[in-house]
Design an enzyme around this catalytic site. Structure first.
Site, PDB file in Angstrom:
ATOM      1  N   HIS A 360       2.318  47.946  49.236  1.00  0.00           N
ATOM      2  CA  HIS A 360       2.851  48.638  50.232  1.00  0.00           C
ATOM      3  C   HIS A 360       2.202  50.040  50.184  1.00  0.00           C
ATOM      4  O   HIS A 360       1.766  50.663  51.170  1.00  0.00           O
ATOM      5  CB  HIS A 360       4.357  48.663  50.316  1.00  0.00           C
ATOM      6  N   GLU A 361       2.128  50.621  49.037  1.00  0.00           N
ATOM      7  CA  GLU A 361       1.669  52.072  49.044  1.00  0.00           C
ATOM      8  C   GLU A 361      -0.030  52.069  49.104  1.00  0.00           C
ATOM      9  O   GLU A 361      -0.284  53.082  49.504  1.00  0.00           O
ATOM     10  CB  GLU A 361       1.985  52.645  47.733  1.00  0.00           C
ATOM     11  N   HIS A 364      -1.100  52.128  52.528  1.00  0.00           N
ATOM     12  CA  HIS A 364      -0.870  53.492  53.306  1.00  0.00           C
ATOM     13  C   HIS A 364      -1.949  54.086  53.097  1.00  0.00           C
ATOM     14  O   HIS A 364      -2.295  55.174  53.669  1.00  0.00           O
ATOM     15  CB  HIS A 364       0.377  54.197  52.664  1.00  0.00           C
ATOM     16  N   GLU A 383       4.118  52.857  58.658  1.00  0.00           N
ATOM     17  CA  GLU A 383       4.994  51.943  57.958  1.00  0.00           C
ATOM     18  C   GLU A 383       5.095  50.542  58.426  1.00  0.00           C
ATOM     19  O   GLU A 383       5.442  49.688  57.878  1.00  0.00           O
ATOM     20  CB  GLU A 383       6.442  52.513  57.969  1.00  0.00           C
TER      21      GLU A 383
HETATM   22 ZN   LIG Z   1       5.772  53.194  53.572  1.00  0.00          ZN
END
Ligand SMILES: [Zn+2]
Ligand SMILES: *[C@@H]1O[C@H](CO)[C@@H](O)[C@H](O)[C@H]1NC(C)=O
Ligand SMILES: *[C@@H]1O[C@H](CO)[C@@H](O)[C@H](O)[C@H]1NC(C)=O
Ligand SMILES: *[C@@H]1O[C@H](CO)[C@@H](O)[C@H](O)[C@H]1NC(C)=O
EC number: 3.4.11.-
Length: 969
Positions: A360-361, A364, A383
């Site tokens: 997830h990170e 980003h 997101e």
């Molecule tokens: Zn996030």
């Protein structure tokens, strides 16, 4: 950013902060008089700046920041000081520069020439406008577009205690000494706490940072260290200049942390944590994952991660799950680390959640960092992608682990549940700017719904073309701020290249989802051999119309892999002829293959029956994900009268094929249906049949895979067992109960740790041991031990034992609190019919004493009402109600009655169908008798009623929830 484990802390913080600004007024400004001599003097603060929006005016932009912060955190001192030099370009003629600040004291502001060498003015005048957190600096004269200056601001602040801004945290080391460290959490708007700045996500500039800190500590930031120089008692760690970034990505960690190097990685990556955790190998798993995830993303997107290193820091005090700061990702400690000496079974779930969180990170770094959202309105561009690709990339990098299934079991239901008609549902592109409202953008819409919509278009374009489109988008917007149309443009270009002539208008199609709240329910009917599809926003009938990509499988054409749409439903209703969609009138039809579309489906009753026939005949014709989704949808059809109706017997019928269903995801979706039947049938004449049915569909699986995890078995097997075992034990299957009992005895007799379910284990505990437990628990000083036993001793199937247990509620010499006394009653009554009868008798016999000993007698009766499904028990409950009313005990009769009236309403609507179904089952099939439990007709109950008094969920439910929460945190 990821909320993960720390969600509750976050909401506390939001509550605590409230909207501190709303109490202040525009006029509440503080004018600071100049204390210094002007080199070039401003005449007055004029024209007076009057903000009307929380957005910065666009009259100047930062070209870069040079920041030096001094901290004494190593000494446990919390004051810090900073000097920031901001190279600024004037955009519109102006005499003012407006920046954000928060909780800082400004010492002095000086003005330099653009090259930073020559001072123009000392001690500029400024005002602070707290409501907007604007620092309005008056320049000595009006500047013109393209003029450049350097502002130097000297300021002081305090490392905060609330986990926001440049904050302080501590841990206790092996010598029991508290060790302080300072770190940062700037998203959404706390960068302004560490330095006055243009603190908006769409405003980017390079930042060169230096930290002056104690000699024994190290400082880590987004970039590699450029130099470390001595400065008396301090050292100054200077970092390389960042690429052009938005302020919220700046990050620091000033600590005595240790690290472990990552393996198999293109660039150096380190896992930072407190030294003892590193020494004990807690970071080793993460160190093995970060390299492959980076590699997977670089290959998928085709754009390299732009920094020469990545650090991952595990923080024992952190308000979120993790934060994607470029070059320095921060995590809550449990999100990144785990003890490698824990049991293997729990290791796997830890590994899965660490992998998806790291992914997830890392997502980003592209979606959020390389390309930033022009404003928080578009934070779903961060997101939504992170939510989708955290699973998608984990799946690509670790094939066979079924990570994408977690998208269907975790992300999608969350999106559907948030995106209903309510105050919490708004369009993905919904605009907001007040600081307190910005958090709204970081919820189910910004994360899960946006992830679902992106996944839908990933399949509309096909994954390969979608990835190509992402590459175009990333390249076009490289290190810039984007709006959704920039994404649409990249996708359109890729689509037109790969599918020339298809003429899909991606921009229009995507806006139909991004600009409206909610999701559609697609109703499917067969009318005169035509397929009639209609849509409405669900639930309700609001007139939102979406452009819905329709995918379909039929008996004649069961290609569940065909997830690109055959047709689009752009209108409220559309009619399709058999030739258009390839179905015959007696076919089963399933829409939304693999649930890649962000919509639900409502089949007419005949179509439902055709689907059920196929599942019973050969369920493998229907894709596992659709088999799972069908359980959701039939449950809705049973419970929501605005949909085409199915009967309770249809729902029992669909469950019959589960004896052959070995996909955990289908089982997990069937939980709602099974739980509902279990609760509704408890105490009715068919409850025994229901439990027998439950044993029949679960036992074959456990015979095949065993009751206990085997080393190195597949994760599918493990999750299948987790899903099934609790139901099997709940249905009182003897081998299941014996297995739990054996583990309990081992724990009880040898005091070695073991993993078992207390309720199921205690079903078979006999008189002497049981009595010892009852006597012991009432005196035990450990709250945890007490609650383990108090909540579960009621699982006993022996009436005499149960009486002894209930009696401890009356003993005022023991340590039990009024709440615990109440919980004993509440958690016993639903465990079995015998427990229900015994509890009712007990309450009846000890009525007066109990009303004073439990914390809320009213809640006891509300809980009881949930288990009342027979006329006999209604009478007993009504008797208790009238006694309470006569003796002026506080109760709420209408609340209590509404609970059981609801039960009876359900029975009125559904019981006959179920009754007949069980009758037909016994007459049409010759079932082999299941392995009989010791007392096969003594039923039990998994869920405690929906009253605030109960604190335990029984095993069936808790396992399902546990699996879910581990997979999403
Ligand atoms: Zn996030
Ligand atoms: C500044 O420009 C941005 C981007 O064009 C715009 O969204 C924002 O509203 C502007 N700010 C103000 C105060 O007008
Ligand atoms: C700033 O300048 C631009 C172009 O010169 C102009 O369009 C805009 O209206 C100006 N904004 C303000 C707030 O004066
Ligand atoms: C980590 O790797 C770097 C670069 O290869 C090396 O200099 C350093 O000693 C390593 N540190 C540890 C703790 O292994």
């Amino acid at each position: 950013m990821w909320f993960g484990v720390a969600l509750t802390i976050l909401s506390l913080i939001i509550c605590a902060l409230g909207n501190p600004l709303s109490e202040l007024h525009n006029s509440d400004v503080e004018i600071v008089e100049s204390k210094y001599k002007f080199v070039e003097k401003a005449l007055e603060i004029s024209p007076r700046f009057e903000p009307t929006t929380y957005r910065l005016p666009n009259n100047s932009i930062p070209l870069n920041y040079d920041l030096v912060i001094t901290t004494d955190i190593d000494k446990g001192l919390f004051d810090f000081s900073g000097v920031v030099k901001i190279h600024i370009r004037i955009v519109n003629e102006s005499q003012e520069i407006i920046l954000h600040y928060r909780q800082t004291t400004i010492d002095v502001i000086n003005l330099f020439t653009a090259d930073g060498t020559t001072i123009i003015a000392e001690a500029l005048l400024y005002v602070q406008i707290p409501v907007y957190e604007f620092l309005v600096i008056t320049l000595p004269r009006v500047y013109n577009p393209n003029d450049e200056v350097v502002l130097e601001i000297k300021y002081r602040g305090e490392h905060r205690a609330d986990g926001g801004g440049f904050y302080r945290a501590s841990y206790v080391n092996a010598d029991l000494v508290s060790v302080w460290y300072a770190t940062t959490q700037f998203e959404i708007d706390d960068a302004r706490h560490a330095m006055p700045s243009y603190d908006e996500p769409g405003i980017r500039a390079p930042i060169q940072a230096s930290i002056k800190h104690g000699r024994t500590y190290t400082a880590v930031s987004n970039m590699d260290v450029e130099s470390i120089t001595d400065d008396g008692d301090y050292v100054i760690t200077r970092f390389f200049r960042t690429p052009s970034i938005q302020t919220y990505l700046l990050a620091f960690l000033v600590s005595d942390f240790d690290y472990v190097n990552a393996t198999n990685t293109r660039i150096p990556q380190k896992i930072y944590a407190r030294p003892e955790r590193i020494a004990r190998g807690y970071g080793d798993f993460a160190a093995s994952v970060v390299g492959p995830i980076l590699n997977g993303l670089e290959q998928h997107i085709g754009v390299d991660y732009p920094i020469s290193k990545m650090d991952h820091a595990a923080l024992n005090f952190f308000n979120f799950g993790a934060m994607e700061n470029i070059g320095l990702i921060t995590y809550i400690e449990d999100g990144l680390l785990y003890d490698p000496n824990t049991a293997q079974a729990s290791q796997e779930s830890r590994q899965r959640s660490i992998t998806t969180l790291v992914a997830h990170e890392y997502v980003h770094q592209w979606f959020g960092n390389i390309v930033s959202p022009a404003w928080w309105q578009y934070v779903w561009l961060n997101e939504g992608f992170a939510t989708l690709l955290q699973y998608y990339i984990s799946d690509l990098v670790y094939p066979g682990m079924n990570y994408m299934n977690n998208f269907v079991t975790a992300a999608m239901p969350r999106a559907f549940s948030v995106d209903v008609l309510s105050l919490n549902s708004w369009a993905m592109n919904h605009y907001t700017e007040e600081p307190a409202r910005l958090w709204d953008k970081f919820g189910g819409i910004g994360y899960q719904k946006s992830g679902c919509v992106l996944r839908m278009f990933q399949e509309v374009l096909t994954p390969a073309t979608f990835a190509k489109g992402l590459n175009y988008y990333q390249n076009a917007m490289y290190m810039k701020a984007a709006i959704p149309d920039d994404l649409h443009e990249g996708l359109q270009r890729a689509y037109d290249e790969d599918y020339p002539g298809n003429n899909l208008n991606i921009n229009e199609l995507m806006h139909s989802w991004e600009d409206r709240p909610g999701y559609p329910m697609i109703t499917v009917r067969l009318l005169n051999n035509n397929l009639v599809l209609s849509q409405r926003r669900y639930p309700g009938s609001a007139g939102e119309i979406y452009s819905v990509p329709i995918t379909i499988a039929t008996k004649s054409d069961p290609s569940f892999g065909r997830t690109t749409p055959l047709v689009w439903l752009h209108d409220e209703v559309d009619v399709f002829a058999p030739g258009q969609l390839n179905f015959a009138s007696d076919d089963w039809i399933v829409l939304n293959l693999q649930q890649v579309g962000y919509y639900r489906v409502d089949y007419d009753t005949n179509l439902w029956r055709a689907i059920i026939r196929q599942l019973k005949e050969n369920h493998s014709f229907i894709h596992p994900i659709n088999r799972a989704v069908l359980q959701d949808e039939i449950y809705l059809a049973l419970t929501d009268s605005t949909l085409n109706r199915v009967t309770a017997s249809d729902c029992m019928d669909i469950l019959t094929y589960f004896g052959k269903e070995d996909e955990p995801i289908a089982w997990s979706k069937a939980n709602a249906l099974i739980t509902s039947f279990n609760n509704r049938l408890f105490g009715t004449s068919r409850y025994g049949n229901f439990l027998e049915f439950l044993r029949e569909i679960t036992t074959p699986h456990l015979n095949a895979i065993g009751y206990e995890r085997i080393d190195f078995e597949s994760s599918v097997t493990t999750s299948l067992r987790n899903s099934i075992k609790s139901w099997n034990c709940l249905a009182l299957a003897d081998p299941c109960l014996s297995n739990e009992y054996t583990k309990f005895l081992q724990f009880y007799n040898t005091n070695t740790s073991a993993s078992f379910d207390y309720c199921h284990a205690l079903r078979n505990v006999n008189g002497a041991t049981y009595e010892a437990l009852v006597n012991g628990v009432a005196r035990d000083s450990s709250y945890v031990t007490r609650s383990n036993y108090l909540n579960n001793l009621g699982c006993s199937l022996n009436e005499e034992d149960l009486k002894k247990f209930l009696a401890i509620t009356l003993d005022t010499t023991n340590v039990l609190t009024a709440n615990e006394r109440q919980n004993i009653l509440v958690n016993t009554m639903g465990r079995s019919i015998i427990a229900l009868d015994t509890t009712i008798q007990f309450i009846d016999a000890n009525y007066a004493a109990l009303t004073t000993l439990v914390s809320s007698f009213s809640n006891v009766l509300v809980s009881l009402a949930a288990f009342v499904n027979s006329d006999e028990n209604v009478n007993k409950l009504e008797e208790l109600i009238s006694r309470a009313l006569d003796s002026a005990t506080f109760i709420n009769p209408s609340q209590i009655r509404s609970v059981y009236v609801n039960n009876f309403k359900w029975q009125e609507d559904n019981f006959e169908a179920i009754d007949n179904w069980f009758t037909s089952l016994t007459t049409t099939t010759t079932t082999t008798a299941p392995t009989q439990p010791t007392q096969p007709t003594q039923p039990s109950q998994p869920t405690t009623p929906s009253s605030a008094t109960s604190i335990t969920l029984s095993f069936g439910i808790s396992v399902a929830c546990l699996t879910l929460s581990l997979s999403i945190s």
